[in-house]
Design a protein around this motif. Structure first.
Motif, mmCIF file in Angstrom:
data_model
loop_
_atom_site.group_PDB
_atom_site.id
_atom_site.type_symbol
_atom_site.label_atom_id
_atom_site.label_comp_id
_atom_site.label_asym_id
_atom_site.label_seq_id
_atom_site.Cartn_x
_atom_site.Cartn_y
_atom_site.Cartn_z
ATOM 1 N N UNK B 476 -5.410 -0.514 4.534
ATOM 2 C CA UNK B 476 -5.549 0.722 5.312
ATOM 3 C C UNK B 476 -6.339 0.469 6.586
ATOM 4 N N UNK B 540 -16.665 -0.922 -0.520
ATOM 5 C CA UNK B 540 -15.418 -0.526 -1.172
ATOM 6 C C UNK B 540 -15.130 0.957 -0.934
ATOM 7 N N UNK B 541 -16.170 1.771 -1.093
ATOM 8 C CA UNK B 541 -16.003 3.212 -0.873
ATOM 9 C C UNK B 541 -15.581 3.476 0.569
ATOM 10 N N UNK B 544 -11.895 2.177 1.071
ATOM 11 C CA UNK B 544 -10.879 2.878 0.268
ATOM 12 C C UNK B 544 -10.801 4.368 0.568
ATOM 13 N N UNK B 545 -11.915 4.973 0.963
ATOM 14 C CA UNK B 545 -11.909 6.436 1.079
ATOM 15 C C UNK B 545 -12.178 6.948 2.479
ATOM 16 N N UNK B 548 -9.191 5.765 5.293
ATOM 17 C CA UNK B 548 -7.967 6.580 5.287
ATOM 18 C C UNK B 548 -8.140 7.962 5.928
ATOM 19 N N UNK B 549 -9.334 8.548 5.791
ATOM 20 C CA UNK B 549 -9.562 9.853 6.438
ATOM 21 C C UNK B 549 -9.313 9.780 7.935
#
Lengths: 574, 574
Positions: B476, B540-541, B544-545, B548-549
């Motif tokens: 991503x 990682x957070x 991964x999160x 993408x936002x």
């Protein structure tokens, strides 16, 4: 900054989102004729603009004050509140049998919207009274209703909600306040409650505290909680406020905002002389409280709308007046009003669009309250599933818009005299009280996703998705609705940790989808007017730019809880 | 709440992101040995935790006070500032020839990070002095440097930046302060400046105001601006502070936060007796000011890191202590610390990840300052392109993290005594001052995208994209970098309105990409320790999160300005 009630917008949303015409065609809401609706919106607007808005800054700078004799409101509040009572503004949504006007909850929502946009701290007082009326009209005995409701309906007496104790915040079941039978059907109340908004003040002749307490031998947790009616002054034989009921205001909190709203520590029964009456059944307190809380949650979502409306009006006015710098790329090198700079205009357009989205969402939910009252098929399910969205996303948007409002003001926004800072400070409590937004998200992925759910998938959540699908046309909106559907289905069977880890991003996605659906509906009905053109632009901006942002939350709403629990709590301090 | 300096994290970022070892291997920064770096981080940490942090709340509640004799700081500040001076903490980044220690700017950044995390309002004072040192060391005459720099280096004298006037905020070129030749090479200064942080106080023996003014017959706009050195007290024959120089502090602002930092209205030359010296060439003021402003922008981005660090520490401590509710889905029904609830842990993880991301971004930029000092190829271009990202995104993250910090505290977060509210209030100025974040976005899509750009596309922006591509592995993240590249190229040739309309969402996307790239690099080097495991989870957070936002901003960053200009300004009030 003069406040202008958003009457055109409110009427448009009542017509298009609430379909208030359909409500007015029923016997129950027959009073809601076109003329009455307009008269209510305009009358509330006049009170808000003329009397309540000018007190907003005074409320912030002077604030409510604790004295040994009780809490004293800043100058002007007592008179302005009396005009609210005298004007009958409290009675709008109260059923006629309890002394009200029997108008829709959605119209009452519009009145509170206007009053709170002018002065949110002040409007919190009637908002709490509305909650007390809800609880008593659904769960009170006929005697309690006859004695208390007419005075609460006018607002001559005000109401409070007493849940929280120091050790019992989000976990209401941990409360310790005791209710002991006195042998005559009444109860002796003893305990301390905190965070009681308008727990004391000098604007009303009596204050009706609704208090959650534990009876002797009651089961632990929420199952053992009962609800009590505890007036500040006991009623005498004529039903008038008489003896002091041993409810002492210990202190008020020093908060970041809402200084006009005294947040009280209340001590019940210091002298073992505090008498309460049971409301509903013993151990039935949570059920009664939920009646009160559900609508209170919508009203807190509405505070998000109020803040957003006030902050947007202030920012637009400032941006039209403040002259600074020539427009980039323009041959004319004279400085222009900052509203003409693209990034300022982007911020203002976003503020407009988000304010309208929040209003559509909260008014939609309010309309479902009325439809549930009418017993309309599926209305209660729709209300239940959108309530956490209205509360959490409505307040999140209030915060976002208030922050943008400061940014539009530049350096002036950080100076208190400007007023933009007050919106920003006051907005910040709304994602916290009436169940934190995290609790709303937990409610959504816990109880609400499963509500009415069966093997055909036709539960409350599926109904909302179907409602949206039946109307949505915008490509990215449809993509978002599909994503919400897929994630929601997955979460229904996920384990508790994964479901909760994803709950907040999922709540935001579903809220934006719901707002996008409602905004698109508004966009199909715009009138040929300046208002209509503004609405069309806001809808376009919302669908083209804000809806796609929510798609970016897909990864977070699909993530497992693993990453959150990869570490011991101590590691967070590393 | 005790403050713990983030020394392990700082050292890790200095090693992995700044590569401070490479700096220490050069002659210019030879003083930056491993031992010295550790000693500086630990010494600054001790001062911050021991003396500055305990003054943070006093600074907020008491605040700096205006008196007819000047501004008086709250109790304790004068002594704590003197310990900063005596400890040599101001001299870290100042070149040895000007009385400093000649250590890297990046290390000075770490020191200010620590001091500001403990007490941001206080740390603003040395931050401003750093700016004055920058301007004088690059543009001052040898005499000016000899007279002023040694005292500014220690912080015995402090510095200010005087740009803003009521009609000249973001549009500096509109300023009216006059400088008139006195015939002896000095200038008579007359005018009023507003928003002057630490424009007066009682912690230093002299205050060195750097003042933008207009000389007689100067061209309009920024081309006609000159920079003047205007001490509060003129220097006597021995170079000591002597006669008062007619710089009067008219008032200080009543702000939402940063009460320890007096924001002054300064009046120069009320009695026509204010004498200034030209710094650099006449009409060369903007160039000199930019020297000062560029690093000041990084230091404001660093304030975002400071706020985020302080707010995160407070929230983690509270969440580990506060016991509330059993964990959902757990067979054990005892209440747990709220850090164990998934959504609270999600908020804390986000706070950790965003704080680390902001620190990586700002320290990376600081490292490029040092590499530019060394004349390293491409460093100045890298610095220029990431400066608006560090300022705008760093401060946006400070605001987001401070808001999450309140949410973790629940109702306590809104009570001032808790301290979470102070972070939230103070964070809100940082996206405004030193060039609003909108101006940073305009700078990015205006000057910075085109910087060094040629037909081969190898400008500053392309170099950043290439740097990221050479390392990025996360899928991503690569998608985000590609999206930034495509949008950035398109914006280079877009018209001014479209470019500016898209500027803010594009800035956020590019910032997240940059942070993701740096966080991923950090993730490849985690040590086997509790710190390392926390870092790995945060990385990682983030990837991964949070990455993408940012992809969700694609639509907004690709939109034209049409929707913003579909309406007349009046319609925004409809």
């Amino acid at each position: 900054m003069p406040f202008t009630p958003a009457i055109t917008e409110q009427r448009f949303v009542l017509d298009r989102i609430v379909a208030i015409g359909e409500l007015g065609a029923t016997d129950r809401f027959a009073a809601a004729s076109d003329d009455v609706i307009d008269a209510v919106l305009e009358g509330a607007g006049a009170l808000a603009a003329g009397e309540w808005a000018p007190l907003n800054r005074i409320g912030d700078t002077i604030g409510a004050k604790w004295t040994p004799d009780g809490v004293v409101m800043p100058d002007g509040f007592v008179a302005a509140y009396q005009d609210y009572v005298d004007g009958g503004w409290g009675t709008i949504g109260v059923p006629e049998e309890f002394g009200g006007q029997g108008l829709p909850f959605a119209l009452q929502t519009a009145v509170l919207d206007t009053l709170g946009s002018a002065n949110m701290g002040f409007a919190l007082c009637p908002t709490l009274t509305v909650g007390a009326i809800e609880a008593l009209s659904h769960h009170g005995s006929p005697e309690q209703q006859a004695l208390y409701l007419p005075h609460l309906a006018t607002g001559a007496w005000t109401g409070t909600m007493n849940l929280t104790e120091p050790q019992a915040g989000s976990d209401v079941g941990a409360l310790r306040t005791q209710a002991t039978p006195r042998g005559d059907g009444t109860w002796s109340i003893k305990g301390t409650k905190i965070y009681i908004s308008f727990g004391d003040h000098d604007m009303a002749k009596n204050i009706v505290h609704l208090v959650l307490a534990r009876t002797p031998g009651a089961p632990e947790g929420t199952r053992g909680i009962s609800l009590f009616l505890v007036p500040k002054y006991r009623l005498d034989a004529d039903g008038k406020p008489g003896d002091f009921n041993d409810v002492r205001v210990v202190s008020i909190e020093h908060k970041m905002g809402l200084h006009a709203s005294p947040t009280c520590v209340l001590s019940f029964g210091d002298h073992d002389d505090c008498i309460g009456e049971l409301i509903g059944a013993e151990h039935g307190g949570m059920r009664a409280m939920f009646t009160m809380m559900n609508n209170a949650r919508l009203n807190v979502g509405l505070q998000g709308v109020q803040i957003a409306e006030g902050a947007t009006q202030a920012a637009v006015a400032y941006a039209r007046e403040r002259i600074q710098s020539a427009r980039a790329g323009s041959p004319d090198k004279s400085p222009v009003a900052i509203i003409d700079h693209p990034d300022v205009r982007r911020m203002l357009m976003r503020m407009k669009a988000q304010t309208q989205a929040a209003r559509a969402l909260v008014y939609y939910a309010a309309g479902q309250v009325d439809r549930a009252t009418l017993g309309e098929d599926g209305a209660m399910n729709r209300l239940e599933v959108v309530t956490p969205l209205a509360k959490a996303h409505g307040t999140d948007l209030g915060n976002e818009v208030a922050s943008l409002g400061i940014q539009v003001h530049g350096g002036m926004g950080f100076i208190e005299e400007t007023g933009a800072a007050q919106y920003f400070r006051e907005a910040r409590i709304t994602p916290i009280y009436e169940g934190t937004n995290g609790i709303q998200a937990a409610d959504l992925v816990g109880r609400k996703l499963g509500l009415g759910h069966n093997q055909d998938g036709d539960g409350a959540f599926a109904a909302l998705i179907a409602d949206m699908r039946s109307e949505a046309k915008h490509e990215r909106l449809i993509t978002l609705i599909d994503a919400c559907d897929a994630i929601g289905r997955r979460l229904q069977t996920a384990d508790a940790d994964d479901r909760l880890a994803a709950s907040y991003p999922f709540l935001t996605m579903l809220s934006v989808a719901t707002c996008g659906w409602l905004m698109e509906r508004e966009g199909r009905a715009v009138p040929d007017s300046e208002f209509g053109r503004m609405k069309a632009a806001s809808v376009r901006f919302y669908l083209d730019q804000i809806v796609p942002e929510a798609l970016g939350l897909d990864a977070a709403a699909s993530a497992s809880a693993d990453v959150l629990y990869a570490l011991e709590p101590e590691a967070f301090a590393a």
